[in-house]
Design an enzyme around this catalytic site. Structure first.
Site, PDB file in Angstrom:
ATOM      1  N   ARG A  17     -30.504 -13.637   1.414  1.00 36.07           N
ATOM      2  CA  ARG A  17     -29.454 -13.615   2.729  1.00 36.07           C
ATOM      3  C   ARG A  17     -27.917 -13.626   2.129  1.00 36.07           C
ATOM      4  O   ARG A  17     -27.099 -12.820   2.599  1.00 36.07           O
ATOM      5  CB  ARG A  17     -29.805 -15.148   3.560  1.00 36.07           C
ATOM      6  CG  ARG A  17     -31.229 -15.122   4.148  1.00 36.07           C
ATOM      7  CD  ARG A  17     -31.406 -14.173   5.125  1.00 36.07           C
ATOM      8  NE  ARG A  17     -32.465 -14.264   5.828  1.00 36.07           N
ATOM      9  CZ  ARG A  17     -32.981 -13.568   6.776  1.00 36.07           C
ATOM     10  NH1 ARG A  17     -32.621 -12.065   6.755  1.00 36.07           N
ATOM     11  NH2 ARG A  17     -34.252 -13.548   7.258  1.00 36.07           N
ATOM     12  N   ARG A  36     -30.760 -22.285 -14.743  1.00 36.39           N
ATOM     13  CA  ARG A  36     -31.402 -23.022 -15.915  1.00 36.39           C
ATOM     14  C   ARG A  36     -32.299 -22.212 -16.394  1.00 36.39           C
ATOM     15  O   ARG A  36     -32.523 -22.435 -17.647  1.00 36.39           O
ATOM     16  CB  ARG A  36     -31.855 -24.496 -15.517  1.00 36.39           C
ATOM     17  CG  ARG A  36     -30.879 -25.309 -14.767  1.00 36.39           C
ATOM     18  CD  ARG A  36     -31.703 -26.703 -14.925  1.00 36.39           C
ATOM     19  NE  ARG A  36     -30.826 -27.863 -14.308  1.00 36.39           N
ATOM     20  CZ  ARG A  36     -29.771 -28.592 -14.728  1.00 36.39           C
ATOM     21  NH1 ARG A  36     -29.518 -28.229 -15.958  1.00 36.39           N
ATOM     22  NH2 ARG A  36     -29.090 -29.392 -14.081  1.00 36.39           N
ATOM     23  N   HIS A  76     -26.475 -31.291  -4.933  1.00 35.89           N
ATOM     24  CA  HIS A  76     -25.282 -30.781  -4.361  1.00 35.89           C
ATOM     25  C   HIS A  76     -23.885 -31.617  -4.786  1.00 35.89           C
ATOM     26  O   HIS A  76     -23.045 -30.865  -4.993  1.00 35.89           O
ATOM     27  CB  HIS A  76     -25.090 -30.770  -2.662  1.00 35.89           C
ATOM     28  CG  HIS A  76     -26.195 -29.756  -2.215  1.00 35.89           C
ATOM     29  ND1 HIS A  76     -26.291 -29.413  -0.965  1.00 35.89           N
ATOM     30  CD2 HIS A  76     -26.841 -28.823  -2.636  1.00 35.89           C
ATOM     31  CE1 HIS A  76     -27.323 -28.320  -0.758  1.00 35.89           C
ATOM     32  NE2 HIS A  76     -27.516 -28.096  -1.788  1.00 35.89           N
ATOM     33  N   LYS A  94     -26.341 -25.721   2.981  1.00 33.99           N
ATOM     34  CA  LYS A  94     -26.825 -27.053   3.636  1.00 33.99           C
ATOM     35  C   LYS A  94     -27.712 -27.814   3.206  1.00 33.99           C
ATOM     36  O   LYS A  94     -28.617 -26.993   2.802  1.00 33.99           O
ATOM     37  CB  LYS A  94     -26.690 -26.786   5.108  1.00 33.99           C
ATOM     38  CG  LYS A  94     -27.721 -25.746   5.702  1.00 33.99           C
ATOM     39  CD  LYS A  94     -29.244 -26.405   5.744  1.00 33.99           C
ATOM     40  CE  LYS A  94     -30.426 -25.528   5.666  1.00 33.99           C
ATOM     41  NZ  LYS A  94     -31.546 -26.150   5.431  1.00 33.99           N
ATOM     42  N   ARG A 162     -39.106 -28.609  -1.001  1.00 33.47           N
ATOM     43  CA  ARG A 162     -38.883 -29.645   0.308  1.00 33.47           C
ATOM     44  C   ARG A 162     -39.829 -30.796   0.342  1.00 33.47           C
ATOM     45  O   ARG A 162     -39.777 -31.700   1.342  1.00 33.47           O
ATOM     46  CB  ARG A 162     -38.989 -28.654   1.280  1.00 33.47           C
ATOM     47  CG  ARG A 162     -37.472 -27.994   1.375  1.00 33.47           C
ATOM     48  CD  ARG A 162     -37.587 -26.872   2.406  1.00 33.47           C
ATOM     49  NE  ARG A 162     -38.222 -25.754   1.950  1.00 33.47           N
ATOM     50  CZ  ARG A 162     -38.313 -24.429   2.478  1.00 33.47           C
ATOM     51  NH1 ARG A 162     -37.464 -24.234   3.746  1.00 33.47           N
ATOM     52  NH2 ARG A 162     -38.937 -23.607   2.134  1.00 33.47           N
ATOM     53  N   ASP A 174     -33.842 -30.980   5.938  1.00 28.36           N
ATOM     54  CA  ASP A 174     -34.001 -29.190   5.732  1.00 28.36           C
ATOM     55  C   ASP A 174     -33.832 -28.639   7.084  1.00 28.36           C
ATOM     56  O   ASP A 174     -33.344 -27.574   7.002  1.00 28.36           O
ATOM     57  CB  ASP A 174     -35.341 -29.036   5.160  1.00 28.36           C
ATOM     58  CG  ASP A 174     -35.414 -27.449   4.741  1.00 28.36           C
ATOM     59  OD1 ASP A 174     -34.702 -26.937   3.923  1.00 28.36           O
ATOM     60  OD2 ASP A 174     -36.316 -26.992   5.278  1.00 28.36           O
ATOM     61  N   TYR A 232     -43.621 -21.854  14.495  1.00 33.68           N
ATOM     62  CA  TYR A 232     -42.406 -21.691  14.310  1.00 33.68           C
ATOM     63  C   TYR A 232     -41.645 -21.870  15.835  1.00 33.68           C
ATOM     64  O   TYR A 232     -42.238 -21.309  16.748  1.00 33.68           O
ATOM     65  CB  TYR A 232     -42.018 -20.329  13.841  1.00 33.68           C
ATOM     66  CG  TYR A 232     -40.635 -19.797  13.613  1.00 33.68           C
ATOM     67  CD1 TYR A 232     -39.892 -20.241  12.591  1.00 33.68           C
ATOM     68  CD2 TYR A 232     -39.820 -19.330  14.714  1.00 33.68           C
ATOM     69  CE1 TYR A 232     -38.517 -20.188  12.637  1.00 33.68           C
ATOM     70  CE2 TYR A 232     -38.485 -19.080  14.711  1.00 33.68           C
ATOM     71  CZ  TYR A 232     -37.948 -19.578  13.586  1.00 33.68           C
ATOM     72  OH  TYR A 232     -36.434 -19.254  13.512  1.00 33.68           O
TER      73      TYR A 232
END
Length: 328
Positions: A17, A36, A76, A94, A162, A174, A232
């Site tokens: 994206r 990494r 973050h 986010k 997650r 998430d 979904y």
């Protein structure tokens, strides 16, 4: 001015994206990607025509003005602070942090150096939400009584980060932050948590589903649902005294999707078909424009966004506290 970007972390969302939106933007160039795993960085670099490097080496480069950081949530704050200390503007995937204190640390660091700090929620940049806000302000729904938002999707592979509590996993951080941020966008930041419940997986220790009730100072109720053990769904509904408005595919529509706003009254219903929009490209364009204009964290528009960013994490913490009271 062309904003020269570095990417700190070769994630799936970056590849699918954000990086394509970045390299397509005429006011941005991609200088380097860091991982990494050197081989992963080389693969990204070959695909997008830039250099491959390590994390610290990327931050030391003179040809990087801004950094997009899509690392796991728990990383973050430590790496975001390093980015800002290096004098680079920061577009942070986010949510901004795993705690409100972490978000505040990032805001302080950006403010001290007057750098642009954005949390990469892309959905507010889709024009459909501005249309919803306009209809609400014009009184199309009458007096707003409630907001109901949900973001849920099917179970993830067992190895997905997650499901890793140490990396900031869980459905609240998430997925739940999406309807929470949508409620902030449309109702304002003055929301408080009235109650919540989280379903925690006993094996991983992360929440896999949840439901929270919030209320604004004006008395508008907001319920949010989230999880990754569902079919979904990504939608929200605003229910007023005169009409009800529903937005489907509210948070992650593909760029070719034409939004349909459904408005229902007691004896009438209609559908407003809106133009398609690429929210990822719009988010990159907005961030790049802020950097180009010299708008640091102290600029009024940027400061307002940072207050909302911190408030999101305060609400997340309140949801967790309320859920613990229910479970006790």
């Amino acid at each position: 001015m062309t904003v020269r970007f570095g990417i700190l972390g070769c994630s799936s969302v970056a590849r699918r994206r954000s990086i394509p939106a970045l390299v397509a933007h005429p006011g941005a160039t991609l200088a380097a990607v860091a991982s990494r795993d050197p081989e992963k960085a080389k693969a990204f670099a070959a695909e997008f025509g830039c250099d491959a490097t390590g994390y610290d080496e990327l931050l030391a480069r003179d040809d990087v003005d801004a950094v997009y950081l899509p690392l796991p949530t728990a990383l973050h704050v430590p790496w975001g602070l390093k980015v800002l200390a290096a004098g680079k503007h920061l577009l942070l995937e986010k949510p901004s942090a795993t705690s409100a204190d972490g978000a505040r640390e990032l805001v302080r660091a950006a403010t001290e150096r007057d750098l642009v700090l954005r949390e990469n929620f892309t959905f507010p940049h889709h024009a459909q939400h501005a249309t919803v806000a306009r209809l609400l302000a014009e009184g199309r729904l009458g007096q707003l009584r409630s907001f109901s938002g949900a973001f849920c999707f099917p179970p993830l592979p067992a190895t997905d980060i997650r499901y890793d509590a140490g990396l900031g996993g869980g459905s609240l951080l998430d997925a739940g932050v999406y309807p929470i941020r949508a409620a902030q966008l449309l109702l304002g930041d003055d929301l408080t948590v009235a109650g919540s419940s989280l379903r925690v997986d006993g094996r991983t220790g992360v929440d896999v589903a949840g439901h929270a009730l919030l209320v604004s100072t004006a008395g508008v109720l907001a319920d949010v649902k989230f999880g990754f053990e569902h079919t979904y769904g990504a939608s929200y509904t605003l229910w007023g005294s005169a009409a009800r408005l529903t937005v489907d595919k509210a948070f992650t529509p593909v760029a070719t999707w034409q939004p349909v706003l459904r408005i229902e009254e007691q004896d009438h219903s209609e559908e407003l078909v809106l133009p398609a929009g690429d929210q990822w490209s719009a988010a990159i364009a907005s961030f790049t424009a802020a950097v180009t204009a010299g708008h640091g964290a102290g600029h009024p528009a940027e400061a307002a966004g940072l207050r909302s960013m911190v408030r999101t994490m305060e609400l997340v913490e309140d949801v967790i506290r309320a859920a613990k009271r229910v479970a006790a």
